[in-house]
Design an enzyme around this catalytic site. Sequence first.
Site, PDB file in Angstrom:
ATOM      1  N   LYS A   1     -12.508   6.865 -17.291  1.00 28.94           N
ATOM      2  CA  LYS A   1     -13.311   5.750 -16.766  1.00 28.94           C
ATOM      3  C   LYS A   1     -12.526   5.063 -15.653  1.00 28.94           C
ATOM      4  O   LYS A   1     -11.497   4.422 -15.907  1.00 28.94           O
ATOM      5  CB  LYS A   1     -13.639   4.760 -17.875  1.00 28.94           C
ATOM      6  CG  LYS A   1     -14.688   3.726 -17.484  1.00 28.94           C
ATOM      7  CD  LYS A   1     -15.116   2.921 -18.683  1.00 28.94           C
ATOM      8  CE  LYS A   1     -16.189   1.904 -18.320  1.00 28.94           C
ATOM      9  NZ  LYS A   1     -17.441   2.538 -17.891  1.00 28.94           N
TER      10      LYS A   1
ATOM     11  N   GLU B   1     -24.518  14.107 -16.513  1.00 27.91           N
ATOM     12  CA  GLU B   1     -24.843  12.759 -16.983  1.00 27.91           C
ATOM     13  C   GLU B   1     -25.615  12.013 -15.913  1.00 27.91           C
ATOM     14  O   GLU B   1     -25.984  12.595 -14.889  1.00 27.91           O
ATOM     15  CB  GLU B   1     -23.560  12.012 -17.342  1.00 27.91           C
ATOM     16  CG  GLU B   1     -22.575  11.907 -16.189  1.00 27.91           C
ATOM     17  CD  GLU B   1     -21.233  11.317 -16.604  1.00 27.91           C
ATOM     18  OE1 GLU B   1     -21.096  10.884 -17.754  1.00 27.91           O
ATOM     19  OE2 GLU B   1     -20.319  11.287 -15.756  1.00 27.91           O
TER      20      GLU B   1
ATOM     21  N   ARG C   1       0.829  -1.197   0.000  1.00 28.68           N
ATOM     22  CA  ARG C   1       0.000   0.000   0.000  1.00 28.68           C
ATOM     23  C   ARG C   1       0.867   1.251   0.000  1.00 28.68           C
ATOM     24  O   ARG C   1       1.770   1.397   0.833  1.00 28.68           O
ATOM     25  CB  ARG C   1      -0.921   0.014   1.224  1.00 28.68           C
ATOM     26  CG  ARG C   1      -1.876   1.198   1.234  1.00 28.68           C
ATOM     27  CD  ARG C   1      -2.608   1.324   2.555  1.00 28.68           C
ATOM     28  NE  ARG C   1      -3.517   2.451   2.526  1.00 28.68           N
ATOM     29  CZ  ARG C   1      -3.147   3.714   2.719  1.00 28.68           C
ATOM     30  NH1 ARG C   1      -1.876   4.001   2.954  1.00 28.68           N
ATOM     31  NH2 ARG C   1      -4.043   4.692   2.677  1.00 28.68           N
TER      32      ARG C   1
ATOM     33  N   HIS D   1       0.792   5.612  -1.903  1.00 26.02           N
ATOM     34  CA  HIS D   1       0.121   6.556  -2.785  1.00 26.02           C
ATOM     35  C   HIS D   1       0.903   6.769  -4.082  1.00 26.02           C
ATOM     36  O   HIS D   1       0.298   6.937  -5.143  1.00 26.02           O
ATOM     37  CB  HIS D   1      -0.079   7.897  -2.079  1.00 26.02           C
ATOM     38  CG  HIS D   1      -1.221   7.890  -1.103  1.00 26.02           C
ATOM     39  ND1 HIS D   1      -1.280   7.026  -0.036  1.00 26.02           N
ATOM     40  CD2 HIS D   1      -2.355   8.626  -1.049  1.00 26.02           C
ATOM     41  CE1 HIS D   1      -2.393   7.235   0.653  1.00 26.02           C
ATOM     42  NE2 HIS D   1      -3.069   8.199   0.053  1.00 26.02           N
TER      43      HIS D   1
END
Length: 227
Positions: free
Chosen positions: A91, A123, A47, A49
Amino acid sequence: YNSLRLLEIAEPMPRAELDALLRDLISRVDASPCVCYWQVTRGVSHRMHAFPKDAKPSLLVFVEPTRLDSQQAAMKLLSREDTRFLHCNIKTLNLIPNVVASQRAHEAGCDEVVFHRADRVTEGAHSGIAILKDGAFCTPPADELILPSITRLHCLQLCEERGIPVRVAPFTMEELMAADEVLVLSTGAHCIPVCEVDGKPVGGKAPDLLQTLQKAYQQKFEAETAQ
């Protein structure tokens, strides 16, 4: 692949190779229609960033039987302020605001959400929103506020083929409420009309143009999936 580029994620494989893989998986499912879903993550790492060094992207694909939503069943929408980030054109899996908004719509007896930033329509929670007005197909511009969906692209292509005027420009909630037709665009819905927004009736004023677009889309879908 555009979203991978914008997020600086390595391609899991060349586009042609992925295309062949997806088609092979689809051919193994004895059902029509079916949905093919794929996603890519940056890779496996501890983990952190910052981007992990030398990580190989992970590809997940599944194919399963599905059904298309009826284009004859008009939808009810719930409007919600669009508080998502300013990279909606990419996306991603950052769908918590969409999921929560969809839950609010479900609780209100609605089928989908119509997001807006101030008064500008963006949207849906899992679809595109367009309107028909004065004989024209109107869609928001493909900027950072909406996902440039393939369904939206197909509708624009169909309008060009059939001589239907197109207006690509922002429109407001007021314009949406006054539109001849309000449309929900998505992979599973294609082009479904809206009959109600926040409990107020909308649309129903351009049934012939709506049916022309729906029929054209259905013909395109059947011709391409028959292959």
